[in-house]
Structure formats: structure tokens, C-alpha cells
Design a protein around this motif. Structure first.
Motif, PDB file in Angstrom:
ATOM      1  N   GLY A   1       1.023  -1.338   0.224  1.00  0.00           N
ATOM      2  CA  GLY A   1      -0.081   0.167  -0.030  1.00  0.00           C
ATOM      3  C   GLY A   1       0.609   1.250  -0.515  1.00  0.00           C
ATOM      4  N   ALA A   2       2.057   1.019   0.757  1.00  0.00           N
ATOM      5  CA  ALA A   2       2.923   2.670   0.937  1.00  0.00           C
ATOM      6  C   ALA A   2       3.429   2.586  -0.713  1.00  0.00           C
ATOM      7  N   LEU A   3       3.949   1.748  -1.512  1.00  0.00           N
ATOM      8  CA  LEU A   3       4.364   1.462  -2.541  1.00  0.00           C
ATOM      9  C   LEU A   3       3.762   1.887  -3.379  1.00  0.00           C
ATOM     10  N   LEU A   4       2.709   1.456  -3.733  1.00  0.00           N
ATOM     11  CA  LEU A   4       1.708   1.632  -5.069  1.00  0.00           C
ATOM     12  C   LEU A   4       0.378   2.388  -4.590  1.00  0.00           C
ATOM     13  N   GLY A   5      -0.316   1.660  -3.078  1.00  0.00           N
ATOM     14  CA  GLY A   5      -1.548   2.805  -2.629  1.00  0.00           C
ATOM     15  C   GLY A   5      -2.263   3.532  -3.923  1.00  0.00           C
ATOM     16  N   TRP A   6      -0.962   4.557  -4.328  1.00  0.00           N
ATOM     17  CA  TRP A   6      -1.782   5.643  -5.219  1.00  0.00           C
ATOM     18  C   TRP A   6      -1.618   5.356  -6.077  1.00  0.00           C
ATOM     19  N   THR A   7      -1.175   4.463  -6.577  1.00  0.00           N
ATOM     20  CA  THR A   7      -1.335   3.913  -7.867  1.00  0.00           C
ATOM     21  C   THR A   7      -3.652   3.586  -8.565  1.00  0.00           C
ATOM     22  N   PRO A   8      -4.328   3.740  -9.927  1.00  0.00           N
ATOM     23  CA  PRO A   8      -5.505   3.741 -10.187  1.00  0.00           C
ATOM     24  C   PRO A   8      -5.442   2.165 -10.081  1.00  0.00           C
ATOM     25  N   PHE A   9      -4.356   1.322 -10.484  1.00  0.00           N
ATOM     26  CA  PHE A   9      -4.325   0.194 -10.391  1.00  0.00           C
ATOM     27  C   PHE A   9      -4.176  -0.648  -9.155  1.00  0.00           C
ATOM     28  N   VAL A  10      -3.650  -0.438  -7.867  1.00  0.00           N
ATOM     29  CA  VAL A  10      -3.789  -0.954  -6.693  1.00  0.00           C
ATOM     30  C   VAL A  10      -5.486  -0.356  -6.115  1.00  0.00           C
ATOM     31  N   GLN A  11      -5.744   0.916  -6.738  1.00  0.00           N
ATOM     32  CA  GLN A  11      -7.033   1.611  -6.013  1.00  0.00           C
ATOM     33  C   GLN A  11      -8.167   0.903  -6.437  1.00  0.00           C
ATOM     34  N   GLY A  12      -8.348   0.641  -8.415  1.00  0.00           N
ATOM     35  CA  GLY A  12      -8.895  -0.263  -9.005  1.00  0.00           C
ATOM     36  C   GLY A  12      -9.067  -1.260  -8.261  1.00  0.00           C
ATOM     37  N   ALA A  13      -7.976  -2.396  -7.728  1.00  0.00           N
ATOM     38  CA  ALA A  13      -8.107  -3.967  -7.145  1.00  0.00           C
ATOM     39  C   ALA A  13      -8.531  -3.715  -6.045  1.00  0.00           C
ATOM     40  N   ILE A  14      -8.525  -2.410  -4.659  1.00  0.00           N
ATOM     41  CA  ILE A  14      -9.220  -2.510  -3.912  1.00  0.00           C
ATOM     42  C   ILE A  14     -10.422  -2.640  -3.348  1.00  0.00           C
ATOM     43  N   ARG A  15     -10.701  -1.527  -4.513  1.00  0.00           N
ATOM     44  CA  ARG A  15     -12.445  -1.596  -4.996  1.00  0.00           C
ATOM     45  C   ARG A  15     -13.316  -2.836  -5.465  1.00  0.00           C
ATOM     46  N   ALA A  16     -12.389  -3.143  -6.423  1.00  0.00           N
ATOM     47  CA  ALA A  16     -13.285  -4.590  -6.696  1.00  0.00           C
ATOM     48  C   ALA A  16     -12.828  -5.239  -6.071  1.00  0.00           C
ATOM     49  N   GLN A  17     -12.359  -5.558  -4.980  1.00  0.00           N
ATOM     50  CA  GLN A  17     -12.019  -6.592  -3.439  1.00  0.00           C
ATOM     51  C   GLN A  17     -13.551  -6.050  -2.815  1.00  0.00           C
ATOM     52  N   ALA A  18     -13.673  -4.613  -2.289  1.00  0.00           N
ATOM     53  CA  ALA A  18     -14.727  -4.407  -1.473  1.00  0.00           C
ATOM     54  C   ALA A  18     -15.814  -5.194  -2.374  1.00  0.00           C
ATOM     55  N   LYS A  19     -16.175  -5.156  -3.525  1.00  0.00           N
ATOM     56  CA  LYS A  19     -17.727  -4.687  -4.382  1.00  0.00           C
ATOM     57  C   LYS A  19     -17.755  -6.195  -4.111  1.00  0.00           C
ATOM     58  N   LYS A  20     -16.295  -7.451  -4.494  1.00  0.00           N
ATOM     59  CA  LYS A  20     -16.403  -8.746  -4.230  1.00  0.00           C
ATOM     60  C   LYS A  20     -17.297  -9.421  -2.948  1.00  0.00           C
ATOM     61  N   GLY A  21     -16.024  -8.491  -2.224  1.00  0.00           N
ATOM     62  CA  GLY A  21     -17.052  -8.590  -0.601  1.00  0.00           C
ATOM     63  C   GLY A  21     -18.232  -8.628   0.296  1.00  0.00           C
ATOM     64  N   LEU A  22     -18.685  -7.396  -0.801  1.00  0.00           N
ATOM     65  CA  LEU A  22     -20.184  -6.610  -0.190  1.00  0.00           C
ATOM     66  C   LEU A  22     -20.968  -7.607  -1.081  1.00  0.00           C
ATOM     67  N   ASP A  23     -20.539  -8.011  -2.547  1.00  0.00           N
ATOM     68  CA  ASP A  23     -21.638  -8.689  -3.400  1.00  0.00           C
ATOM     69  C   ASP A  23     -22.064 -10.370  -2.573  1.00  0.00           C
ATOM     70  N   ALA A  24     -21.038 -10.762  -2.010  1.00  0.00           N
ATOM     71  CA  ALA A  24     -20.443 -12.014  -1.200  1.00  0.00           C
ATOM     72  C   ALA A  24     -21.826 -11.602  -0.094  1.00  0.00           C
ATOM     73  N   TYR A  25     -21.705 -11.397   1.090  1.00  0.00           N
ATOM     74  CA  TYR A  25     -22.287 -10.506   1.885  1.00  0.00           C
ATOM     75  C   TYR A  25     -23.594 -10.501   1.867  1.00  0.00           C
ATOM     76  N   ARG A  26     -23.959  -9.986   0.454  1.00  0.00           N
ATOM     77  CA  ARG A  26     -25.424  -9.699   0.371  1.00  0.00           C
ATOM     78  C   ARG A  26     -26.343 -11.194   0.043  1.00  0.00           C
ATOM     79  N   SER A  27     -25.661 -12.298  -0.808  1.00  0.00           N
ATOM     80  CA  SER A  27     -25.853 -12.782  -1.516  1.00  0.00           C
ATOM     81  C   SER A  27     -26.359 -14.394  -0.408  1.00  0.00           C
ATOM     82  N   LYS A  28     -25.329 -13.585   0.648  1.00  0.00           N
ATOM     83  CA  LYS A  28     -25.428 -14.814   1.631  1.00  0.00           C
ATOM     84  C   LYS A  28     -26.743 -14.780   2.860  1.00  0.00           C
ATOM     85  N   ARG A  29     -26.875 -13.011   2.609  1.00  0.00           N
ATOM     86  CA  ARG A  29     -28.261 -12.926   3.824  1.00  0.00           C
ATOM     87  C   ARG A  29     -29.448 -13.292   2.860  1.00  0.00           C
ATOM     88  N   GLY A  30     -29.252 -12.944   1.169  1.00  0.00           N
ATOM     89  CA  GLY A  30     -30.466 -13.866   1.319  1.00  0.00           C
ATOM     90  C   GLY A  30     -31.288 -12.366   0.286  1.00  0.00           C
TER      91      GLY A  30
END
Length: 159
Positions: A130-159
Motif C-alpha cells: 500500500g505504501a509503494l503502490l497504493g496511490w496507483t489507479p491499479f491498486v486503488q481499482g483492486a481495492i474497490r474490486a475486492q470491496a465490491k466482491k466482499g459486499l456482493d458475497a455478503y449480500r448473497s448470503k443474506r438472501g
């Protein structure tokens, strides 16, 4: 019509519920059609926003929250809040300082926009990567994608 004290109290209720990790009470402060946004989750609407808080509260480890600088009038409000927690994916301590902006309608929050330094967050949550690459669009995009994936998984389990 609500007046400034009522909307300031609404912001206070929201963050007091967050301090208690009570996602249902937090969600009750939102209008049904609320729009939430932040640098990690992007824009979420209605039940998506409520589910994000449910997920974050359920996963919270060593969590604490403070808030201050609450101001509000009949239509808009602001607050500053600081969350301290262990980031579940890395076990690293994070202190996230956030500026919140609100729009109110009929005694509820209809818009909630959080802003914070995503690079600062990534340095804490991800360490060296994060210190070295966290400013890059690639890493920030990966952070966002992981958050979306986590929320989608959480929502699917909630039904």
C-alpha cells in the motif's frame, strides 16, 4: 420540516449507533432511497448501503469510533469521524479519518458521502504494498474490486 438541531441529532444518532456497532440503528437513520458513496465502495443505494454497514459491523475487530465537528441545517450537514480497527484481510491496525457530508429529507439521511485519503488508508491496511503502490489507479481499482466482491458475497448470503 426538520430544523438544524434535529438533523445534528440525527447525525449524532447515526454515529452513536456506529460506536455500538448497531447497523440496524444506523440504517434506520437513512431514507429508503439513500445514496452513499466513499472512495472504497463507490456509490451504493438503499439496501446496498445498509448491507455495507451490516457487513462492516459484522467483520469489525478491535473497533472504535469517535466523531466531532457535527454541523447541520435544514437540508445539509457535515461531520468528521475517525475509525480505528484491525483490517480483517491483513490484521493490520488502521486509523481512518473521514469527512462526511449529508443531505436530509423528511428527518432522514438521503445522501451520505464519505471522503478520505485512500492512499493513506492503503498504507496502513496493506503495509508495504500500500505504501509503494497504493496511490496507483491499479491498486486503488483492486481495492474497490475486492470491496465490491466482499459486499456482493455478503449480500448473497443474506438472501
Amino acid at each position: 420540516m426538520s430544523h438544524p438541531n434535529t438533523n445534528s441529532e440525527l447525525i449524532g444518532r447515526f454515529y452513536q449507533a456506529f460506536q455500538k456497532q448497531d447497523a440496524e440503528a444506523m440504517g434506520a437513520c437513512y431514507a429508503d432511497d439513500v445514496v452513499f458513496s466513499d472512495p472504497v465502495f463507490g456509490e451504493l443505494r438503499g439496501e446496498q448501503a445498509r448491507d455495507m454497514w451490516r457487513m462492516l459491523v459484522a467483520r469489525a475487530q478491535d473497533f472504535s469510533l469517535t466523531f466531532d465537528a457535527v454541523t447541520a441545517d435544514e437540508r445539509t450537514g457535515r461531520a468528521h469521524w475517525v475509525a480505528r480497527y484491525l483490517f480483517s484481510q491483513t490484521g493490520r491496525e488502521v486509523e481512518n479519518r473521514i469527512q462526511a457530508q449529508f443531505v436530509f429529507r423528511d428527518g432522514r439521511i438521503v445522501e451520505h458521502r464519505d471522503s478520505f485519503d485512500l492512499w493513506r488508508w492503503s498504507r496502513q491496511a496493506l503495509g508495504l504494498k500500500g505504501a509503494l503502490l497504493g496511490w496507483t489507479p491499479f491498486v486503488q481499482g483492486a481495492i474497490r474490486a475486492q470491496a465490491k466482491k466482499g459486499l456482493d458475497a455478503y449480500r448473497s448470503k443474506r438472501g
